[in-house]
Design a protein around this motif. Structure first.
Motif, PDB file in Angstrom:
ATOM      1  N   THR A   6       0.850  -1.188   0.000  1.00  0.00           N
ATOM      2  CA  THR A   6       0.000   0.000   0.000  1.00  0.00           C
ATOM      3  C   THR A   6       0.886   1.238   0.000  1.00  0.00           C
ATOM      4  OG1 THR A   6      -0.099   0.236   2.404  1.00  0.00           O
ATOM      5  CG2 THR A   6      -1.745  -1.221   1.368  1.00  0.00           C
ATOM      6  N   THR A   7       0.293   2.380  -0.262  1.00  0.00           N
ATOM      7  CA  THR A   7       1.037   3.633  -0.271  1.00  0.00           C
ATOM      8  C   THR A   7       1.721   3.872   1.072  1.00  0.00           C
ATOM      9  OG1 THR A   7      -0.540   4.541  -1.855  1.00  0.00           O
ATOM     10  CG2 THR A   7       0.840   6.122  -0.666  1.00  0.00           C
ATOM     11  N   VAL A   8       1.010   3.649   2.156  1.00  0.00           N
ATOM     12  CA  VAL A   8       1.556   3.884   3.493  1.00  0.00           C
ATOM     13  C   VAL A   8       2.669   2.883   3.802  1.00  0.00           C
ATOM     14  CG1 VAL A   8       1.015   3.924   5.966  1.00  0.00           C
ATOM     15  CG2 VAL A   8      -0.554   4.982   4.330  1.00  0.00           C
ATOM     16  N   GLU A   9       2.462   1.626   3.467  1.00  0.00           N
ATOM     17  CA  GLU A   9       3.500   0.618   3.703  1.00  0.00           C
ATOM     18  C   GLU A   9       4.779   0.969   2.947  1.00  0.00           C
ATOM     19  OE1 GLU A   9       0.861  -3.445   4.371  1.00  0.00           O
ATOM     20  OE2 GLU A   9       1.319  -2.793   2.322  1.00  0.00           O
ATOM     21  N   ARG A  10       4.637   1.357   1.693  1.00  0.00           N
ATOM     22  CA  ARG A  10       5.806   1.703   0.887  1.00  0.00           C
ATOM     23  C   ARG A  10       6.475   2.972   1.425  1.00  0.00           C
ATOM     24  NH1 ARG A  10      10.338   0.541  -1.332  1.00  0.00           N
ATOM     25  NH2 ARG A  10      10.774   1.608  -3.270  1.00  0.00           N
ATOM     26  N   ALA A  11       5.686   3.929   1.891  1.00  0.00           N
ATOM     27  CA  ALA A  11       6.244   5.149   2.465  1.00  0.00           C
ATOM     28  C   ALA A  11       7.124   4.825   3.674  1.00  0.00           C
ATOM     29  CB  ALA A  11       5.128   6.111   2.855  1.00  0.00           C
ATOM     30  N   PHE A  12       6.640   3.958   4.554  1.00  0.00           N
ATOM     31  CA  PHE A  12       7.419   3.578   5.727  1.00  0.00           C
ATOM     32  C   PHE A  12       8.669   2.802   5.317  1.00  0.00           C
ATOM     33  CE2 PHE A  12       3.755   4.950   8.031  1.00  0.00           C
ATOM     34  CZ  PHE A  12       4.251   5.349   9.259  1.00  0.00           C
ATOM     35  N   GLU A  13       8.549   1.958   4.312  1.00  0.00           N
ATOM     36  CA  GLU A  13       9.697   1.199   3.819  1.00  0.00           C
ATOM     37  C   GLU A  13      10.776   2.153   3.280  1.00  0.00           C
ATOM     38  OE1 GLU A  13       9.587  -2.802   1.495  1.00  0.00           O
ATOM     39  OE2 GLU A  13       9.487  -1.195  -0.008  1.00  0.00           O
ATOM     40  N   LEU A  14      10.356   3.127   2.491  1.00  0.00           N
ATOM     41  CA  LEU A  14      11.303   4.094   1.939  1.00  0.00           C
ATOM     42  C   LEU A  14      11.931   4.944   3.042  1.00  0.00           C
ATOM     43  CD1 LEU A  14       9.385   5.339  -1.228  1.00  0.00           C
ATOM     44  CD2 LEU A  14      11.560   4.090  -1.184  1.00  0.00           C
ATOM     45  N   ALA A  15      11.128   5.357   4.012  1.00  0.00           N
ATOM     46  CA  ALA A  15      11.640   6.183   5.108  1.00  0.00           C
ATOM     47  C   ALA A  15      12.716   5.430   5.888  1.00  0.00           C
ATOM     48  CB  ALA A  15      10.504   6.605   6.022  1.00  0.00           C
ATOM     49  N   ARG A  16      12.477   4.160   6.150  1.00  0.00           N
ATOM     50  CA  ARG A  16      13.444   3.344   6.898  1.00  0.00           C
ATOM     51  C   ARG A  16      14.708   3.056   6.098  1.00  0.00           C
ATOM     52  NH1 ARG A  16       8.733   0.259   8.040  1.00  0.00           N
ATOM     53  NH2 ARG A  16       7.968   0.722  10.121  1.00  0.00           N
ATOM     54  N   SER A  17      14.600   3.057   4.797  1.00  0.00           N
ATOM     55  CA  SER A  17      15.716   2.650   3.938  1.00  0.00           C
ATOM     56  C   SER A  17      16.820   3.691   3.830  1.00  0.00           C
ATOM     57  CB  SER A  17      15.205   2.343   2.528  1.00  0.00           C
ATOM     58  OG  SER A  17      14.898   3.552   1.838  1.00  0.00           O
ATOM     59  N   GLY A  18      16.497   4.938   4.127  1.00  0.00           N
ATOM     60  CA  GLY A  18      17.474   6.002   3.948  1.00  0.00           C
ATOM     61  C   GLY A  18      17.554   6.499   2.516  1.00  0.00           C
ATOM     62  N   ALA A  19      16.672   6.033   1.652  1.00  0.00           N
ATOM     63  CA  ALA A  19      16.686   6.407   0.242  1.00  0.00           C
ATOM     64  C   ALA A  19      16.120   7.805  -0.015  1.00  0.00           C
ATOM     65  CB  ALA A  19      15.895   5.390  -0.572  1.00  0.00           C
ATOM     66  N   CYS A  20      15.425   8.365   0.964  1.00  0.00           N
ATOM     67  CA  CYS A  20      14.803   9.675   0.798  1.00  0.00           C
ATOM     68  C   CYS A  20      15.335  10.636   1.859  1.00  0.00           C
ATOM     69  CB  CYS A  20      13.284   9.565   0.922  1.00  0.00           C
ATOM     70  SG  CYS A  20      12.559   8.505  -0.333  1.00  0.00           S
ATOM     71  N   SER A  21      15.529  11.887   1.450  1.00  0.00           N
ATOM     72  CA  SER A  21      16.095  12.877   2.363  1.00  0.00           C
ATOM     73  C   SER A  21      15.042  13.702   3.081  1.00  0.00           C
ATOM     74  CB  SER A  21      17.043  13.801   1.600  1.00  0.00           C
ATOM     75  OG  SER A  21      16.346  14.462   0.563  1.00  0.00           O
ATOM     76  N   SER A  22      13.785  13.620   2.636  1.00  0.00           N
ATOM     77  CA  SER A  22      12.705  14.384   3.254  1.00  0.00           C
ATOM     78  C   SER A  22      11.370  13.719   2.911  1.00  0.00           C
ATOM     79  CB  SER A  22      12.698  15.820   2.735  1.00  0.00           C
ATOM     80  OG  SER A  22      12.348  15.832   1.358  1.00  0.00           O
ATOM     81  N   VAL A  23      10.325  14.180   3.569  1.00  0.00           N
ATOM     82  CA  VAL A  23       8.993  13.652   3.268  1.00  0.00           C
ATOM     83  C   VAL A  23       8.582  14.061   1.854  1.00  0.00           C
ATOM     84  CG1 VAL A  23       6.553  13.682   3.929  1.00  0.00           C
ATOM     85  CG2 VAL A  23       8.306  13.544   5.693  1.00  0.00           C
ATOM     86  N   ASN A  24       8.939  15.266   1.431  1.00  0.00           N
ATOM     87  CA  ASN A  24       8.640  15.679   0.050  1.00  0.00           C
ATOM     88  C   ASN A  24       9.347  14.779  -0.953  1.00  0.00           C
ATOM     89  OD1 ASN A  24       6.797  17.738   0.393  1.00  0.00           O
ATOM     90  ND2 ASN A  24       8.365  19.316   0.554  1.00  0.00           N
ATOM     91  N   ASP A  25      10.588  14.465  -0.693  1.00  0.00           N
ATOM     92  CA  ASP A  25      11.345  13.552  -1.544  1.00  0.00           C
ATOM     93  C   ASP A  25      10.654  12.189  -1.594  1.00  0.00           C
ATOM     94  OD1 ASP A  25      13.444  12.484  -3.076  1.00  0.00           O
ATOM     95  OD2 ASP A  25      14.665  12.053  -1.310  1.00  0.00           O
ATOM     96  N   LEU A  26      10.218  11.727  -0.448  1.00  0.00           N
ATOM     97  CA  LEU A  26       9.520  10.444  -0.348  1.00  0.00           C
ATOM     98  C   LEU A  26       8.227  10.471  -1.165  1.00  0.00           C
ATOM     99  CD1 LEU A  26       9.206   8.388   2.838  1.00  0.00           C
ATOM    100  CD2 LEU A  26       7.159   8.862   1.551  1.00  0.00           C
ATOM    101  N   ARG A  27       7.457  11.545  -1.046  1.00  0.00           N
ATOM    102  CA  ARG A  27       6.200  11.667  -1.811  1.00  0.00           C
ATOM    103  C   ARG A  27       6.456  11.650  -3.310  1.00  0.00           C
ATOM    104  NH1 ARG A  27       3.816  16.437   1.913  1.00  0.00           N
ATOM    105  NH2 ARG A  27       2.833  15.122   3.482  1.00  0.00           N
ATOM    106  N   GLN A  28       7.480  12.373  -3.742  1.00  0.00           N
ATOM    107  CA  GLN A  28       7.808  12.403  -5.163  1.00  0.00           C
ATOM    108  C   GLN A  28       8.207  11.018  -5.665  1.00  0.00           C
ATOM    109  OE1 GLN A  28      10.807  15.427  -5.555  1.00  0.00           O
ATOM    110  NE2 GLN A  28       9.368  17.093  -5.117  1.00  0.00           N
ATOM    111  N   ARG A  29       8.967  10.317  -4.860  1.00  0.00           N
ATOM    112  CA  ARG A  29       9.384   8.965  -5.259  1.00  0.00           C
ATOM    113  C   ARG A  29       8.179   8.040  -5.375  1.00  0.00           C
ATOM    114  NH1 ARG A  29      14.607   5.511  -3.524  1.00  0.00           N
ATOM    115  NH2 ARG A  29      13.884   3.553  -4.401  1.00  0.00           N
TER     116      ARG A  29
END
Length: 60
Positions: A6-29
């Motif tokens: 899901t969108t939320v599951e993937r968001a948490f996965e990306l946040a934990r991974s260190g692949a994104c520098s901000s929430v905006n970066d995460l949203r764009q990804r």
């Protein structure tokens, strides 16, 4: 068969991974990955704080 996260599951996965520098970066990804209505899923203050905390923790 692999189910898409899901969108939320993937968001948490990306946040934990260190692949994104901000929430905006995460949203764009998420949008680039084809997730729809990202702004609706990640709109609340609570989820934003959780994502920020995870992003910071992943950075060290």
């Amino acid at each position: 068969m692999t189910e898409q996260l899901t969108t939320v599951e993937r968001a948490f996965e990306l946040a934990r991974s260190g692949a994104c520098s901000s929430v905006n970066d995460l949203r764009q990804r998420l949008r680039r990955e084809g997730y729809d209505a990202v702004h609706l899923h990640l709109h609340g203050a609570s989820i934003n704080k959780q994502l920020v905390d995870l992003i910071h923790a992943a950075k060290g």
